[in-house]
Design a protein around this motif. Structure first.
Motif, mmCIF file in Angstrom:
data_model
loop_
_atom_site.group_PDB
_atom_site.id
_atom_site.type_symbol
_atom_site.label_atom_id
_atom_site.label_comp_id
_atom_site.label_asym_id
_atom_site.label_seq_id
_atom_site.Cartn_x
_atom_site.Cartn_y
_atom_site.Cartn_z
ATOM 1 N N ILE A 149 -5.689 4.246 -17.481
ATOM 2 C CA ILE A 149 -5.628 3.583 -16.174
ATOM 3 C C ILE A 149 -4.179 3.398 -15.738
ATOM 4 C CG2 ILE A 149 -6.111 1.428 -14.955
ATOM 5 C CD1 ILE A 149 -8.656 1.183 -16.642
ATOM 6 N N VAL A 150 -3.298 3.029 -16.678
ATOM 7 C CA VAL A 150 -1.874 2.904 -16.361
ATOM 8 C C VAL A 150 -1.329 4.237 -15.855
ATOM 9 C CG1 VAL A 150 0.425 2.523 -17.348
ATOM 10 C CG2 VAL A 150 -1.454 1.014 -17.979
ATOM 11 N N GLY A 151 -1.733 5.345 -16.483
ATOM 12 C CA GLY A 151 -1.265 6.656 -16.065
ATOM 13 C C GLY A 151 -1.739 7.064 -14.685
ATOM 14 N N LEU A 152 -2.875 6.526 -14.260
ATOM 15 C CA LEU A 152 -3.416 6.859 -12.938
ATOM 16 C C LEU A 152 -2.745 6.069 -11.821
ATOM 17 C CD1 LEU A 152 -7.254 6.943 -13.716
ATOM 18 C CD2 LEU A 152 -5.645 8.856 -13.666
ATOM 19 N N ALA A 153 -2.158 4.927 -12.152
ATOM 20 C CA ALA A 153 -1.554 4.042 -11.151
ATOM 21 C C ALA A 153 -0.084 4.430 -10.957
ATOM 22 C CB ALA A 153 -1.681 2.588 -11.595
ATOM 23 N N ARG A 154 0.169 5.250 -9.967
ATOM 24 C CA ARG A 154 1.533 5.737 -9.725
ATOM 25 C C ARG A 154 2.370 4.654 -9.067
ATOM 26 N NH1 ARG A 154 1.525 8.502 -13.396
ATOM 27 N NH2 ARG A 154 3.523 9.349 -12.692
ATOM 28 N N SER A 162 1.387 5.941 -2.210
ATOM 29 C CA SER A 162 0.469 4.897 -1.760
ATOM 30 C C SER A 162 -0.775 5.511 -1.129
ATOM 31 C CB SER A 162 1.167 3.990 -0.745
ATOM 32 O OG SER A 162 2.299 3.370 -1.317
ATOM 33 N N ILE A 163 -0.566 6.520 -0.281
ATOM 34 C CA ILE A 163 -1.707 7.177 0.374
ATOM 35 C C ILE A 163 -2.599 7.848 -0.666
ATOM 36 C CG2 ILE A 163 -2.360 9.015 1.968
ATOM 37 C CD1 ILE A 163 0.285 8.429 3.467
ATOM 38 N N PHE A 164 -1.974 8.580 -1.586
ATOM 39 C CA PHE A 164 -2.746 9.265 -2.610
ATOM 40 C C PHE A 164 -3.444 8.261 -3.527
ATOM 41 C CE2 PHE A 164 -0.801 13.101 -1.256
ATOM 42 C CZ PHE A 164 -1.533 14.144 -1.811
ATOM 43 N N GLN A 165 -2.809 7.103 -3.745
ATOM 44 C CA GLN A 165 -3.407 6.109 -4.621
ATOM 45 C C GLN A 165 -4.727 5.597 -4.067
ATOM 46 O OE1 GLN A 165 -1.088 2.439 -6.397
ATOM 47 N NE2 GLN A 165 -0.565 4.397 -7.280
ATOM 48 N N VAL A 166 -4.752 5.360 -2.770
ATOM 49 C CA VAL A 166 -5.985 4.890 -2.134
ATOM 50 C C VAL A 166 -7.065 5.967 -2.187
ATOM 51 C CG1 VAL A 166 -7.011 4.118 0.022
ATOM 52 C CG2 VAL A 166 -4.740 3.298 -0.625
ATOM 53 N N GLU A 172 -10.008 -2.321 -2.560
ATOM 54 C CA GLU A 172 -9.147 -3.159 -3.390
ATOM 55 C C GLU A 172 -7.787 -2.493 -3.603
ATOM 56 O OE1 GLU A 172 -11.007 -4.187 -7.033
ATOM 57 O OE2 GLU A 172 -12.717 -5.191 -6.105
ATOM 58 N N ILE A 173 -7.815 -1.187 -3.824
ATOM 59 C CA ILE A 173 -6.561 -0.455 -4.000
ATOM 60 C C ILE A 173 -5.754 -0.473 -2.708
ATOM 61 C CG2 ILE A 173 -5.558 1.797 -4.558
ATOM 62 C CD1 ILE A 173 -8.092 2.357 -6.196
#
Length: 362
Positions: free
Chosen positions: A125-130, A157-161, A192-193
């Motif tokens: 999960i840490v690796g997925l959160a850029r 940020s855009i890709f994270q959502v 939430e993201i």
């Protein structure tokens, strides 16, 4: 013949302000203060954890907003177009952040934590959160390209959502099933993201943009950059230290009561940060990006959004879960390692043709 030395010839330590040179000391003290407070001050973790809106911790949000505003106020927003048009920078950053980074963390998690599924899941999960927040500080301290960093974190940020939930399904369910490994579900709402992104990046970005636009319109660019920015610059460090104290106070008891587990989690994290930064820096150098943009690419790729990782782990698995502990250990390792890599980065300038002058908090 003149004996005046150019900035590039002057030792890095002499070019940095006293505040910058002692940064590792301040950060070390903040980490120790937070850990001791979380361990020995009765009820401090519960009190801090209670001050939340949804899954967002208000104390952490406050610290990050104070930390990021001065740096984002320094960005020359009228020059962002040159970064967007740089296909090498944009393409390399996207590949490193959304292909290489998650894949590397997945591999390291399974190599080092195959027998500890909770910690392994937390690490993935840490690796997925850029990273979209603290990387701004590391980039500025290492004299990276501020405009490039602003664009890259906005894209992250855009890709994270859009991609966080999908990548969570891929790395925790689909890929392990293909490889014959155990699987874990990850039910996280994109709203939430999006809320996390809006708070941790949207607010300080808007404030920084408006500050420059209004300041330059009323007083001119010279006043804004020579008078206003030096006044607010040190607040980035104050916000960083406050965030670190709060973060480690929240989990100080957990970290100090499980040192062996923390050590197990720390090993793949240490390898991840070093490999991502070094590999990114070398690739950017080979592509001829120059020091400033190579630094922005490297720190953006190496950093992670620990706020989001911790919030997701707690929301899905619980505050006392192994996944949450893995998320908390993330900044415990990331902060000192990336601070050390700032000095490595500054040293590496001699291998680049382009250079910049240091000093974010001056």
């Amino acid at each position: 013949m003149s004996t005046t030395r150019s900035p590039a010839a002057t030792p890095v330590a002499q070019q940095m302000s006293t505040l910058d040179r002692l940064l590792p000391v301040w950060i070390g003290l903040a980490m120790v203060t937070g850990l001791l407070a979380g361990r020995w001050v009765p009820g401090i973790a519960d009190a801090l954890d209670a001050i939340t809106v949804g899954s967002i911790s208000l104390p952490i949000a406050l610290g990050l907003l104070v930390m990021m505003y001065p740096v984002l106020a320094k960005v020359r927003y009228d020059e962002l177009g040159t970064v967007v048009r740089d296909r090498r920078t944009m393409g390399l950053s996207l590949v490193l952040n959304w292909v290489v980074g998650p894949a590397l963390m997945f591999a390291l998690a399974w190599i080092f934590l195959a027998d500890l599924p909770d910690y392994r899941t937390g690490l993935i999960i840490v690796g997925l959160a850029r990273c979209i927040a603290m990387v701004i500080i590391w980039n500025d301290l290492a004299c990276g390209d501020r405009e490039a960093a602003a664009v890259l974190v906005a894209i992250n940020s855009i890709f994270q959502v859009l991609a966080f939930g999908l990548l969570g399904w891929f790395y925790l369910e689909l890929l392990p099933a293909w490889l014959g490994l155990s699987t874990t579900g990850l039910d996280v709402s994109p709203w939430e993201i999006a809320g996390s992104v809006a708070v941790f990046l949207g607010i300080p970005l808007a404030a920084g943009y408006l500050s420059r636009r209004i300041g330059e319109r009323r007083r001119g660019r010279d006043w804004y950059e020579d008078t206003f920015l030096p006044r607010i610059g040190p607040w980035a460090l104050y916000g960083l230290l406050f965030t670190i104290v709060v973060l480690f106070a929240l989990q100080g008891d957990t970290i100090t009561s499980q040192p062996l587990d923390v050590a197990r989690i720390a090993v793949p994290l240490l390898l991840y940060f070093v490999l991502m930064w070094a590999g990114s820096m070398l690739l950017a150098h080979r592509l001829g990006l120059g020091y400033a943009r190579s630094t922005s690419v490297a720190f953006t790729a190496a950093g992670n959004n620990f706020e989001l990782a911790i919030a997701v782990a707690i929301a899905v698995f619980g505050v006392t879960s192994g996944q949450a502990l893995a998320g908390v250990v993330g900044p415990l390792i990331e902060v000192p390692v990336l601070v050390g890599l700032i000095y490595v980065s500054l040293w590496s300038r001699r291998f680049f043709r382009t250079d910049t002058a240091p000093g974010v908090f001056r």
